[in-house]
Design a protein around this motif. Structure first.
Motif, short mmCIF file in Angstrom:
data_model
loop_
_atom_site.label_atom_id
_atom_site.label_comp_id
_atom_site.label_asym_id
_atom_site.label_seq_id
_atom_site.Cartn_x
_atom_site.Cartn_y
_atom_site.Cartn_z
N GLY A 134 0.88 -1.14 -0.05
CA GLY A 134 -0.09 0.09 -0.18
C GLY A 134 0.74 1.34 0.09
O GLY A 134 0.61 2.10 -0.58
N TYR A 135 1.84 1.20 0.60
CA TYR A 135 2.91 2.32 0.92
C TYR A 135 3.46 2.58 -0.61
O TYR A 135 3.52 3.58 -0.99
CB TYR A 135 4.02 1.99 1.85
N PHE A 176 7.20 4.24 -8.95
CA PHE A 176 7.80 3.09 -9.93
C PHE A 176 7.18 2.48 -11.11
O PHE A 176 5.96 2.93 -11.14
CB PHE A 176 8.29 1.80 -8.80
N ARG A 177 7.91 2.21 -12.04
CA ARG A 177 7.42 2.00 -13.38
C ARG A 177 6.32 0.89 -13.12
O ARG A 177 6.29 -0.10 -12.43
CB ARG A 177 8.24 1.05 -14.24
N ARG A 186 16.62 3.78 -8.36
CA ARG A 186 16.45 3.29 -6.76
C ARG A 186 15.06 3.36 -6.72
O ARG A 186 14.65 2.44 -5.88
CB ARG A 186 17.32 4.09 -6.10
N GLU A 187 14.39 4.22 -6.94
CA GLU A 187 12.93 4.34 -6.57
C GLU A 187 12.15 3.24 -7.20
O GLU A 187 11.12 2.63 -6.65
CB GLU A 187 12.50 5.69 -6.73
N ASN A 188 12.37 3.11 -8.54
CA ASN A 188 12.04 1.73 -9.20
C ASN A 188 12.23 0.54 -8.53
O ASN A 188 11.16 -0.34 -8.39
CB ASN A 188 12.65 1.66 -10.65
N LEU A 189 13.36 0.29 -8.07
CA LEU A 189 13.74 -1.05 -7.47
C LEU A 189 12.90 -1.30 -6.21
O LEU A 189 12.48 -1.96 -5.82
CB LEU A 189 15.47 -0.96 -7.28
N ALA A 190 12.96 -0.02 -5.27
CA ALA A 190 12.39 -0.10 -4.13
C ALA A 190 10.74 -0.16 -4.17
O ALA A 190 10.60 -0.88 -3.34
CB ALA A 190 12.60 1.55 -3.43
N GLY A 191 10.35 0.32 -5.09
CA GLY A 191 8.87 0.06 -5.39
C GLY A 191 8.46 -1.36 -5.50
O GLY A 191 7.70 -1.69 -4.92
N TRP A 192 9.31 -1.88 -6.61
CA TRP A 192 8.92 -3.33 -6.82
C TRP A 192 9.44 -4.07 -5.81
O TRP A 192 8.64 -5.21 -5.39
CB TRP A 192 9.65 -3.71 -8.14
#
Lengths: 268, 327
Positions: free
Chosen positions: A83-84, A91-92, B6-12
């Motif tokens: 959720g966060y 992100f993509r 890095r944000e992409n990675l963290a998000g996934w």
């Protein structure tokens, strides 16, 4: 007039529970002769004795407790992480993923019985604790609730922590989660309630009685496979044990149940 | 650029566990089941083995076009569920609205009492209702007190319409549609089904009551007061002010009800297992029974997919209605 109707309905909603409690303290013949009476005559604990010593109840209770605790902790952690990310991290594929989660929420659980069994069977997980827990340890609805919550809190604190050089997980763990207590409590309670009450998933995950949770054991007891006939006090006592934990939580945390329901109504 | 990666990675990484679990236990199973519904797999070994017979649309054909037990059971379950939906949805909606109006602006005790059944274990509450509707149980004792003879709820397969009009006319028993005679289609929910309906209405009304309550509390007081000043009676105010404002919630409750009632399973499993005389058989329970008791996994999954289709259509209908309303 309105008051009278209200009272009649209150009785209709509360009295089945009175019947449940009273009759689990009755003897068999007393329960058959006076099912409506709220006072057991004579009062006896024999139904509970037989439940604990004559059925798989101790095992069911232990399994239910274990499975519920693991499921609740897992759901709270995994749902709030997802959720966060959906609320905050750019992100993509985020939009596509969120759409997919909304779609998953609409998939009815009952059509997944056989499919879930197929996967568990194929992975060699059927009939294990893992099968009871893993497939339902993340739920789309919980992710949705947490995303909505994180979107409603201001970013400023997190950004300050980021300035100080903390990594994403660090910010999430020591800044965001502690600020999210109300949402976490709600999610914990709802996860506990649904995990404790979960029944159909156990049907397709396990068949070994030593892996039965309480609802599964209770369903088995009632459908007569343990050969107990129509001993209602015994069945009602077992049902009472299944009801009590959620009832206690409900009374203590009532506000959270109600609030979440309202959120559910608004999102439609 | 680096911070973007890095944000992409963290998000996934953050969504990875949920994606893995939903993918592995929601998406993959659906695809596997789609395959199984086209085979004659009997549960032995893997359904992807070489020896598993591929039967194409045969499992689906057995449900709709071929005369036989599979179609008879399936159509019976559809009939039962249609009656179930037709009774439960209006009843639970009306009761939920009535309760919401009654407890609005009142002490929370009543709200708690009405909502509590919705949070308890469906299995446990089904056990309680088995006792309440047993032959010498609470319901029949109340009926006896009122001078009526209660039925043997869970062994009575007679439909309520059957009970009302008595013996069937020959024109209806001789002919039929899709493997059931007209009389079987028209005889109404059985007595046993009525007991299950009573339980479900009793448990779900509380949830929907809360939805109506939330909507009621969003209605500005001034509207009601303005109508009062204009001399509108209480009934008029309800019909002309409150009810129109509750319309979105009404749609929500009705459609959620329609979607939910096609999924009834726990209560059937605990209380009746589809008996007596298959009158409480529902597609959800039938698919379970066909796969796990008769080991006919192909037909079982085919039933699941037909049920899935019904529910998806209802969900799309709901989203479409809701969109219309927002526009």
């Amino acid at each position: 007039m309105r008051r009278v109707i209200l009272i009649v309905f209150s009785i209709a909603f509360v009295y089945p529970f009175v019947i449940q409690i009273a009759n689990s303290f009755k003897t068999g013949p007393d329960a058959t002769a006076h099912p409506l009476s709220p006072i057991p005559d004579p009062a006896t604990l024999s139904a509970f004795e037989r439940v604990f010593f004559g059925t798989g109840m101790p095992v069911w209770l232990a399994n239910s407790l274990l499975v519920t605790v693991v499921l609740t902790l897992g759901r709270v952690l995994l749902d709030s992480m997802a959720g966060y990310a959906l609320a905050r991290l750019r992100f993509r594929g985020r939009r596509g993923l969120f759409a997919a989660i909304i779609a998953v929420m609409a998939v009815p659980g009952v059509v997944l019985f056989i499919p879930k069994f197929l996967v568990l069977n194929q992975l060699g997980m059927y009939d294990s604790y893992l099968a009871l827990i893993l497939p339902i340890i993340a739920d789309a609805a919980g992710v949705f609730v947490m995303k909505q919550f994180f979107e409603s809190v201001p970013r400023s604190v997190e950004e300050a922590a980021r300035m100080d050089g903390a990594g994403t997980f660090r910010v999430f763990w020591s800044v965001v989660l502690p600020m999210s207590r109300p949402a976490l409590i709600t999610l914990t309670i709802l996860s506990f309630q649904s995990a404790w009450n979960e029944f159909p998933h156990t049907l397709v995950a396990v068949q070994n009685p030593s892996l039965f949770t309480l609802p599964r054991g209770l369903a088995d007891l009632v459908s007569g496979s343990l050969g107990v006939g129509t001993q209602f006090p015994l069945k009602l006592a077992a049902a009472l044990l299944a009801t009590i934990p959620v009832a206690v939580i409900f009374v203590v945390f009532q506000r959270h149940f109600v609030r979440d329901q309202n959120q559910g109504a608004e999102k439609g | 650029m680096r911070s973007r990666t890095r944000e992409n990675l963290a998000g996934w990484l953050f969504v990875a566990p949920v994606v893995a679990i939903l993918g592995l236990f929601m998406l993959l199973p659906i695809l596997m089941a789609l395959w199984v519904s086209l085979t004659g797999w009997n549960g032995q070994g893997s359904p992807f083995r070489a020896g598993v017979p591929y039967v194409g649309g045969e499992n689906y054909a057995r449900l709709f076009t071929e005369d036989g037990l599979a179609r008879e059971n399936f159509m019976t379950s559809i009939r039962n569920n249609i009656y179930y939906v037709a009774v439960v949805v209006p009843l639970q909606t009306a009761l939920a609205l009535g309760l919401a109006l009654a407890v609005n602006k009142r002490k929370t005790f009543f709200r708690t009492a009405f909502y509590f059944p919705s949070v308890t274990s469906s299995v446990a509450i089904s056990v309680v209702f088995l006792f309440i509707f047993s032959n010498s149980g609470a319901v029949n004792q109340v009926l006896a007190f009122l001078g009526a003879d209660g039925p043997q709820w869970f062994t009575d397969p007679r439909g309520v319409i059957h009970l009302l009009i008595g013996d069937p006319p020959a024109a209806l028993t001789g002919h039929g549609m899709l493997g059931l005679s007209w009389w079987e289609w028209l005889s109404g929910p059985s007595v046993a089904m009525c007991a299950i309906i009573a339980l479900v209405v009793w448990t779900t009304s509380g949830t929907f009551m809360l939805m109506f309550l939330a909507a009621l509390q969003n209605i500005p007081r001034t509207l009601d007061e303005a109508a009062m000043i204009d001399g509108a009676s209480r009934a008029q105010r309800f019909r002309k002010v409150t009810l129109p404002l509750l319309k979105p919630t009404m749609f929500l409750v009705l459609t959620l009800g329609l979607i939910g009632t096609w999924q009834v399973f726990d209560q059937i499993y605990v209380m009746s297992q589809g008996d007596p005389a298959k009158t409480t058989l529902t597609p959800a329970f039938l698919s379970y029974r066909t796969a796990f008791r008769d080991f006919d996994y192909g037909a079982g999954t085919a039933i699941s997919f037909v049920l899935f289709l019904i529910i998806v259509l209802l969900t799309l209908l709901q989203r479409w209605i809701m969109r219309e309303r927002k526009a």
